[in-house]
Design a protein around this motif. Structure first.
Motif, PDB file in Angstrom:
ATOM      1  N   GLU A  69       0.860  -1.126   0.031  1.00 16.79           N
ATOM      2  CA  GLU A  69       0.100   0.004  -0.125  1.00 16.79           C
ATOM      3  C   GLU A  69       0.822   1.205   0.086  1.00 16.79           C
ATOM      4  OE1 GLU A  69      -3.153   1.138  -0.556  1.00 16.79           O
ATOM      5  OE2 GLU A  69      -3.241  -0.853  -1.164  1.00 16.79           O
ATOM      6  N   ARG A  73       0.779   4.150  -2.793  1.00 14.94           N
ATOM      7  CA  ARG A  73       0.429   5.641  -2.398  1.00 14.94           C
ATOM      8  C   ARG A  73       1.580   6.220  -2.903  1.00 14.94           C
ATOM      9  NH1 ARG A  73      -1.492   3.548   2.195  1.00 14.94           N
ATOM     10  NH2 ARG A  73       0.655   4.286   3.351  1.00 14.94           N
ATOM     11  N   THR A  77       1.244   9.141  -5.540  1.00 17.16           N
ATOM     12  CA  THR A  77       1.627  10.947  -5.223  1.00 17.16           C
ATOM     13  C   THR A  77       2.626  11.437  -6.333  1.00 17.16           C
ATOM     14  OG1 THR A  77       1.139  10.335  -2.991  1.00 17.16           O
ATOM     15  CG2 THR A  77       2.689  12.273  -3.452  1.00 17.16           C
TER      16      THR A  77
END
Length: 103
Positions: A69, A73, A77
């Motif tokens: 995860e 992420r 980003t």
């Protein structure tokens, strides 16, 4: 030709009962860049990460899934924050369309 869902670019691969790796599916199976990190169970509630890439992410997580995860992420980003090109305009001209002469 193999197409990848961008959300599924990274996948968690179980190496043994207590070791995993995260693979980057944009690279072929035999490419060393495919392995993002290796993950080792350090305790029943903690894993340690050996990063194969220079990522500003933690070295310890609660689970291998948490590492996956974090990688996803971070990728989202970094994709979302690329610089936006700004058009460059020539210098403004004077009121009559002429540049002022140097003095």
């Amino acid at each position: 030709m193999m197409e990848h869902d961008p959300d599924r670019r990274f996948t968690l691969v179980e190496v043994s009962a207590s070791d995993w790796a995260i693979h980057d599916l944009q690279y072929p199976e035999n490419d060393h860049r495919r392995v993002v990190c290796t993950i080792f169970e350090d305790a029943p509630t903690e894993v340690e990460v050996l990063w194969r890439r220079d990522l500003p992410l933690a070295l310890r997580y609660s689970s291998a899934e948490d590492v996956l995860e974090a990688v996803r992420r971070f990728q989202d980003t970094s994709r979302a924050t690329r610089p936006i090109p700004i058009p460059h305009l020539p210098p403004a001209r004077g009121a009559h369309g002429r540049r002022s002469a140097p003095r």
